[in-house]
Every structure is written in structure tokens, then in C-alpha cells.
Design an enzyme around this catalytic site. Sequence first.
Site, PDB file in Angstrom:
ATOM      1  N   CYS B  87      61.450  38.334  56.641  1.00  0.00           N
ATOM      2  CA  CYS B  87      61.742  38.601  57.876  1.00  0.00           C
ATOM      3  C   CYS B  87      60.725  40.128  57.333  1.00  0.00           C
ATOM      4  O   CYS B  87      60.170  39.907  58.260  1.00  0.00           O
ATOM      5  CB  CYS B  87      63.447  38.980  57.002  1.00  0.00           C
ATOM      6  SG  CYS B  87      64.177  40.417  58.568  1.00  0.00           S
ATOM      7  N   HIS B 223      66.063  33.319  56.732  1.00  0.00           N
ATOM      8  CA  HIS B 223      66.226  34.018  55.313  1.00  0.00           C
ATOM      9  C   HIS B 223      66.238  32.885  54.712  1.00  0.00           C
ATOM     10  O   HIS B 223      67.424  32.310  54.013  1.00  0.00           O
ATOM     11  CB  HIS B 223      66.955  34.909  55.371  1.00  0.00           C
ATOM     12  CG  HIS B 223      67.513  36.167  55.544  1.00  0.00           C
ATOM     13  ND1 HIS B 223      66.110  37.070  54.620  1.00  0.00           N
ATOM     14  CD2 HIS B 223      67.239  36.763  56.986  1.00  0.00           C
ATOM     15  CE1 HIS B 223      66.493  38.438  55.498  1.00  0.00           C
ATOM     16  NE2 HIS B 223      66.437  38.638  56.472  1.00  0.00           N
ATOM     17  N   GLU B 225      65.700  32.390  51.350  1.00  0.00           N
ATOM     18  CA  GLU B 225      66.091  33.280  50.319  1.00  0.00           C
ATOM     19  C   GLU B 225      68.381  33.085  49.975  1.00  0.00           C
ATOM     20  O   GLU B 225      69.262  33.097  49.195  1.00  0.00           O
ATOM     21  CB  GLU B 225      66.232  34.288  49.176  1.00  0.00           C
ATOM     22  CG  GLU B 225      66.888  35.579  49.963  1.00  0.00           C
ATOM     23  CD  GLU B 225      65.958  36.072  51.367  1.00  0.00           C
ATOM     24  OE1 GLU B 225      65.656  34.903  52.268  1.00  0.00           O
ATOM     25  OE2 GLU B 225      66.330  37.099  51.856  1.00  0.00           O
TER      26      GLU B 225
END
Lengths: 772, 261, 165
Positions: B87, B223, B225
Site C-alpha cells: 500500500c 494488504h 497482512e
Amino acid sequence: MKIIGLADDEVDKDLRAAGIGMSVAEARSIAAVLGRDPTLPELFNYDAMWSEHCSYKSSRATLKEFLPTDGPNVVMGPVEDAGIVAIDDEWCVVISHESHNHPSQILPNEGAATGIGGIVRDVNCMGAKVVATADPLRFGDPYGPSANKVRWVAEGVVDGIWQYGDALGVPIMAGDIVFDESFDNNCLVNVVAIGVVKKDEIIRSRAPLGAGEGGYDVILVGKPTDSSGLGGVVFASEALREEEEATNRGAVQIPDPFLKNILFKANEDLFRLVREEGVEIGFKDLGGGGFTCASSEMGAAGGFGMELDLDLMHTAGEFPPEVLCIAETQERFLIISPPEHRERILEIYNKDWDLPGAAGAKASVVGKICTHDRYIVRDKGEKVIDVPIQHLTGGIRYERESKPRKIDLFEPDLVMPEDMNAVMLKLLSSPNIASREHVYRYYDTEVQGNARIRPGEADAGLIVPVRGKGFGIALAVDSNPFYGRISPYWAGATAVAEAMRNVACIGATPSTLTDCLNFGNPEKPEAFWEFREATRGLADSAKRLWLKGYPGQPVPIVSGNVSFYNEAPEGSIDPSPVVACVGIISDAEKAVTMELKEAKDRIYLIGRRYDELGGSEYYREIFNETGANVPQVRFEEERAMIHATIDAIDRGLAVSAHDISNGGLAISTSEMAIAQEVRLGLDLEIDGCGDASLSSDRLLFSESSGILLEVPANRAKELEELIRGFNLEPFDLGSVTDEAKLVIKRRGAPLIDLDLAEARDAWTSGLEEAIE
Amino acid sequence: MRIAVIQFPGTNCEHETLVAVRDAGMDGEIFRWNRPEQELSEFDGYIVPGGFSYQDRLRAGVIASKEPVMATLKEEAAEGKPVIGICNGFQILVESGMLPGSGEIDLALAQNVMVKGGRIVRRGYYCGWTTLRHESLPRRSCGSFLLDGGALLQMPIAHAEGNLVTAKEGLIQELADEDQVIFRYCNSSGTAVDEFPVNVNGSTENIAGICNPEGNVLGMMPHPERAIFSWQLPPPGRRPPGPGPGRMVFESMRRFIEVSR
Amino acid sequence: MRINLRIWLKIPDAEAATVKNTLVRRMGFEGVIDDVRRERLYSIEADVGNPWRLVKHIVRELVNENKEECLVSIDELDLDDGYVPVKVGLHIEDGEAISAKNRLVRRLGLSAVKRVERSNIWKLYIRSDEREAVAEEIARKLLINPNKDSYEILRARARAVGMRQ
């Protein structure tokens, strides 16, 4: 400023000329306590501390009279910036609820952003990690005479919320939006924040034990103080007049989520330091009333006095002492800590996190705690404030007059429309029912990686904030201004009931409530009556719906806020007691959404339909009527519904659940089918779920409380037994089908036969059209 | 095996990124931007996480790209160590010239433009879940090392500027030819429809992530994560058991480090 | 005609401060760059005889009076001397300019507004014999991403106008 010996009109003139809002009587009482004429900075300090916003001078007696604030799970009630309830033996949830209505009407973006900025500070300063926010919003009629202004406000508010919340890195997990012409000139921007903290790591907002004897430091952290927001507190407590908007603009604060992001990380290091060193500190955010409010309240709460020196404060320029004391510069905190830790604390902020280099901010020691009982401020070597600290923070009380408002509303005489499909499409695309997706796509729900149920998926948001722990925290907000217009009492009661139902509908147990009470001018007896009625109503619900597992114990209200003067010369807002409910689910894996799951599952209703369409979407959108039969809370039945739903989800009997609210049974069932992409349909028979004499449109659109549950067909009997065990009547409405149609019949005759793809199109386009 | 999660002022995904690193079996720590940059060399791999570094001032990623720590990161990348930008991290790597890898600024991540039926339906910030198709070969990049060609992965995006554009002629074709396009936005059956909501931000040819020619530097807008546990995936109640798809990115990084030793 | 609406912050401009800080601390312009200031510029093409009524509406919509001040000129840009003005705008489609235009035309009904362009004017206070060359360098190395932005150093003409004041 001379007060003693001057006539009332002279004092009044001098106060107004100086820009001080307090009454002559208030000024005289200060002079009497001091035994001399107060200084100008003293008057400004008292004015800020005794404002409605800081002192709750009109509302405190009513709140104390009605609201239940204690309970077996309460760790800290509404005494500091946020309330705290226990999740389990180790973890707690911290919650705070505020309004930022007036600033947002004037400058929507900055007003809404600083609203979030303030509320997350309130939660963080308890030592907590802020894990979610929610935003209950009320705007005017987007198709009414003030449409341009309303849309400008709505757009700015949504931008302010996402730009601040997303940059800060706190997910926005819940909220609601209601459009109502009574908000044309006074929008409501309420904000809720929740955090998590371990019980033994809570930090208090008061000078700790021994702070006076030990000469503890007072350390100001954050943005250099300027004149921004000066008078913001006073401003939040006075009715808005159009011509004053321009001058009021100076009262709005400038948000800085970037600095806040860095401050939160530095604060984490501070919390770690005090944990490791085993020292107790005081920690508080600076909000309304600025430096004076934060410092004096912390000193007074610890039973100490303090001496402060404005020359030590980092500032953005030269300002008079009263400005430095009460300016509402954003992104600031105050620490009270032992002098032996001074160097390390300053190093955390000024070196490790390089506040000066990265963000033009700083931490400075600005004074010390003393054993005397005075609040003393020096500026350029001169003592400019020297007052008894408890007197300054004690505030004043007013007994406001209360007189019932004459509400001239009646039930309309209506002819049921022929084409119920057309009625459904109109309601689904109406601004108050349409999908909120257009707005919540601006909200970063995924940051922190805790999201389990997101906006739009169910009646409440759910996060799983602690890795390795299975519990989830649910959050929902509610308040219906149209009910408030008819009956402030039932508006308060239904707001609590619905917020609790929302949380229960994902399987979580309501654990605590907060309230933000938004009303008109309390000096008007009718407005004050509305406030009292709504407060009484929400208190009755909280007391009579019970904390599950503790019969007779109320669901505690641990935090709240009162916002008066939400009125313009054109009129006051509809009474708006906004409620937030936090629920806990011990195993978040068990939580359910509202979306239909499988064809052939059965759909059950609990909660009988009554002739309660007062304030309903059906009356307003289809007939342009308000009506009078507002939905009431049948406390025994409501409690049973909430508790039965929680148990049904816990036992895996309910695989989806949705509460009945705006638009009644017909809209709520359709929402279960169109909440996500359309895969399944419904075939329902509604005769029998209300009196036989009720007309079919009333059965369909009554907004009486109720809950819809989806159950696998082979477990339907079990669910029925469970519901009966709560002395409730289970209504078997019909089944989930694999055809994308909503069919609702009465005595076998179709009332609605709606194509769900078309329904979803109508539902998903309505909001964007309203605020574009 | 130690990973530095590089934190700039305004970063806001460092904690969940560190969780993902550890969950994939690596050690890691958050590396504050103003630490002595030479300490960065002690790490085996690097992640530049998401957020709003310097509040996106001037334009997303550019101010962070001038920090001394980035010069050191370039040297470490030149040694072949893996770097993943997520990002805002991707934006920083583009502004620093580390991606697509010429050292020049060959790309921009411009404001999102959502186009449907030839009409712009929305602009700017958007948060939602997307499906990514792995476009390259296994072992092509440090963050896709373990992924099969054509693998589909569900991950969220949350950004206002992820619309990948270039003024350099032929660059997009070149990236595709060299298998440097690692992820594209696609629908649930794996087709990269160039229309909102599949192409969620208007990115050129649905590109969601690219690597440098050597493959040790990867940048992606989604993302991973936030998708390392299956419970994080929507909708709740209808998802496969086991770890989330995002974990493969971090496990890939680990494997990449293991084989390059 | 072209309405030039220049807007600047009356509160501290964190973005300009960050740019200056980056130039001085990170990019070797210490002693060269004295200050950096920024203005937003809306260039609005309007089909109208007397523009000032229209200007009042536009200013109310586009300027946040709580934190911004503005200056309006017709056709010519009246820039002061003392700095090198670098105009930076998008060469790809500018969504914010389009939405500003939509607000003016659709929401406020200002149908005289035909076209809205948006850019930043970076005012670089440079201490050097070759101020424009330095400004070029700063524009290329920091102020623009060439894949979406373009820049223009507003040279003599604009400043000559400024000096006429």
C-alpha cells in the site's frame, strides 16, 4: 475586571465586551469567593469551566436522577473521559461518546474530524489501545428547501471522518445516518470510540497519590498552543444563528491525524515505561476548555493544587494568558508524573519520536503539583490566576424548568396502496433505508486486522481485538428522531432497546451503554422537558432490560454527553437521545450476520406486530404523514427477545438474525436477502403475527420491535422450544428459497412478489443519490 | 531470520504486519525511521508497511522516499535482500525508484477512478475486499515465491491512490513480458475484468502488484497482512478453514530468504 | 473569461513546511532555499459578462474561510516578485477539478462555469544566481511525479504583471 461595586448593567456590558458568556450573577459569585475582583484570565477560566459543555450545569441533576451507572461488570463509571467495563478477568473495554454538532454544521470537514480526534484521545488517555470508532450522523432533508446546504454538510462530514480515522489507523466499525428536515440547520455528528486495556494497566486522569508531596511535574505534550478553537466550548453551548456563522468559524479547531498517529505511538512507550517502572501517573487529553480544564480537573480529582507557568508552555506565537489557558488546540495531552522520570518522558516524545522534527510538536514541563488547594497560573513572571481549585472545577448547577410540549399529532386515515411492490421499491431506495455502502467504503474497516463483522453485514460491527483471545467486541448505535418528535420518552426507550437488539442479533451480549443526548435550548421549558423525558425513557430501558445473567441489574451507562442548543431560529431538532451499545461475545467464531444462508432454512419472527406506525418510514415516505402511534418497548417481552436471540445464536440454532426497525417486517426480511449479492429468496406467510384486525400494510410496515431468525429446517423445533422457554411466541413465517424473489402472503394471497435483483438496485442507489 | 518492518511517521499498519511476519515463522521488529540507518543492514529482509507516511503530503510516499533510511534500503536491495512494499509502502518504493527498478520514477500511483459501463461512478478512497490473480511464475518474486501461476487470493484494499499509471511508452508491456506483473485484480472466477468493482481503482490493466527485474523487490496495493487468518475474510460464516491467503506472501518471503542463503 | 482563484492557508501550512524541511534536510538545498510557500489555484473558464457575482458563489464553495484566504483576478495572474512560482498540475484527468466543477454547476446551478482547472503554485524563495535553474531541479526531483504531473515555471510575464501593482 471590576465587578464589586458596579451595577448589574455595567458588569453585563463589560462581560460582553470582553467576550465572556457568563451571567452577572455568576461573575458576582466568583468575586465573592475570591474576596476581590477577578482578573480577566480568571473570568475566562471560570467561563470555560462553568460552560454547559464542561460543567453539565443544566443536565447534571437529571442525569443523576435517572441513569443507572453501576453494575457488576463496571470497572469505572462516568467519572473521567471514558467509562470502563470488564470483558473477562483480564481485559476491559473502554468507551466514550461525544458530540461535535455545532462545529460540524459550520465547517463539516474539520468539525467531524476533530470530533473523532477528541473521542479517540478520551479513550487513549485511559491507557487503552483505541480499536474502533462509530459515527451516528443526522442530516437535514436532502430533497428539501435546504438541499444544497444539507448535501454540503453531509459530504464534508463524511470526508472529515474518513480522512481522520483512516489516517490515524482506527477502523470505523459502526454508525448510522438519518435524514430529517429538523436537522436542516443543525446537523448531528456524534462520535463513539472504544478501546481495550488490561484491568491492571488502566491509567487515571487525576494527580496520583503523593503527587502534591512529591512535587510532581505537569507536562504538556503535543501541538504548540495557539488561539484555535478559542471559545469552542462556549460555542458548543449556544444556539446557532445564520449571521453568526462567519464569526463562529474562528471557534473551530484544526485536526491533525498525522500528529495524533505519532502521539499514540509515543504514548504507548509512556505506558510501557510506567508499567515497567511501576509508577503511577496521571494522564488526560486536552479537549473542551483546553489547558485549564485538563490541568485543574486532574489536580482537583487528586485533591491537590497546582502552580503553572505559561512561559514554559510551547506555543505557536505570542498569546495573552487567557488564550493559552482555554484555547482548544488539538492533539495535546497532559501528564502528571514524578520528577525523577522527567528526563525519560521528555526523551520519549522529543527524541525517540522526534515530535519537533517530524510534526512541529513537543513535550514541555509547564508546572508542578502542590499540597495547597489553589490553582495558580503565572505569565511573564506575574501571577494572573490564583483561585481555589475545587471551586473552579466544581461548576454550578441550574434547576431548569420543565414543561410538557404540546404534541399535536394524530393517526392518519389512509387507504392501502394497490401496488405493494412499488411501495417496497420506494422504501428501499429512500434515504433512510437505502444501503449505507456508498459511505462506508470510505471507512477503513480493515486496519489493525481485527474486523470480523463489517458495516452492512449485520446489525452491529464486530472486532476481535486481542490476538490469542477468542472474544469479540460488538458495537451498534441507534436513535430515531421521528419517534422523538412524537414521544421523547419512547425515543429514549426504543433507542436503548434497538441498540441492544442490534448487538444481540450478531450473538453478542449487551454489556454497557453510552448516551449522547442531543436537544434544543434547555432554557426553554419544553426543550428541557424533552431532555428529561428522553433520559427517563432510556434509563427505564437500561434498568428493565437487564444485564444478561444478572436478573434485576441494569445494563450500565458508563459514559455519555449532553448536547443542548441544537436549534436555529427556524426551530429545534427532533429530540435525539443517541445510544451506543457494546456487546461481548466470548467466542467470536459463533457470531452471525443478517444475510440469508441456505435454501430450505426456516424464517422465524419473535415480536408481535402492533398498530405502531407513528414515525414509520411507511407513513413518511408513502403518505408524508408522521402519525401518533409510536413504537413502545414492552420491557418483559423485549428482554426475552434479546436474551432468546443471544442463546439461539450461541447454540447454533440461528444462522442469521436481523432486527426489525425502519420499514418494519417487509423491509427487514428483504434486507436479509439483499444485504450481499442476491443468491436466495424468501417465501413467507404473515397472517397471525399480529391481530387479525390489523390491515395487511400495518402488518408489513409496523415498526414494533421484533427479531427475525433463520434456522436450518431440521433444527426449527429446537428453536421453537427455546423461544417458548422465554415465554415468547415463535412465528414460523416460511422458508428461504433458491429463487431470487421475496414473496410475502397473507392467508395465502400474495401481498408482495418482488424481484430481488431489482430490489437490490433500488436499495444500493438511494444513498448516493441523496448526498451526491 | 530477522525482518525489519520500517516505520515512518504516519505509518499505521506496522503492528499487524509484524504479526504476519512472526506468524510466517520469521523474527521481526519495527524499525523506526530515525534510528541509525546502518542498523538496517543487520536484517535479512524488509517490509515497508501501509499507512499515511507524512500524511501523504505533496503526494503519497514521496517524502518518506527521501529519508536516509531509504538510501540504505536501496543498498540492501541491491545486495539481493527481499523488500516488500504494501500500500503506502508500494507508493514509497515507486517514488524512490526501487520499482519497477530502473532507479527512475517510471510509475505513479494516481487517484483511484472507478469506471463502470464507460461512466465514472466513484473516485478516491475505497476500502473493500478484492480477489487477486497471481500472474507470474512461482519463484518470480520474493513475495510470491510459493504461489502457483494463476492462484487466486482474497485480500482487502484501503487506499485513495492505487491507480497505477505510467508515461513511459511500452513499460506496461515490458513488465508483462518480463513477468514483473505479479498480481492483477480479478473477479471470483479469475477473470481480470477491466471495470469497477473488479478493477477496483482503475489501475492500468488491473495491475495490483509488480516486482523489480531481479524479483527481490515487490510492491502491492492490497494488504496481505490483513488476510493472514481465515477468520479475517468476509463474509463471516462462509469461508474455508485454515490460514488466510495473505500468509502466503510472508511465507514466500521466508522461503525466498532460505533459498538465497 | 478566466477567473483565477488563488487560495492559501492562514494557519501554518504543514505541507509547505514538510517540503521545505525535505529540501533542506534531505536533498541538499540548505542555504539555497529560504522558504517554501504554497497556493492552490483554480483557473475557471466562465461565460459571463460581469464575473463578480459568480465569483462570490465560487469563493463560498471552494474556500474554507476558517483556515484559508484567497485572491481573485480575472484573466491575468498577478504574482508578486521575490520567489520563483512553479505551477504543478496533473496531466492525467483531474478528478478533484471535475468534482469541483460538478459542485459549482450541478449543486449550485452556476451554469456559466464552463471549465475548471486546478493546480498548486509552489512559491520557492531561492538564494542563487540561477534561481530558475534551481527551481527546475526542485520541480523535477521533488514536486512532480512525471507520470501524472507536469510543471511550469511562471516566468517573466506573470511577474511583470505582479510588478505593475
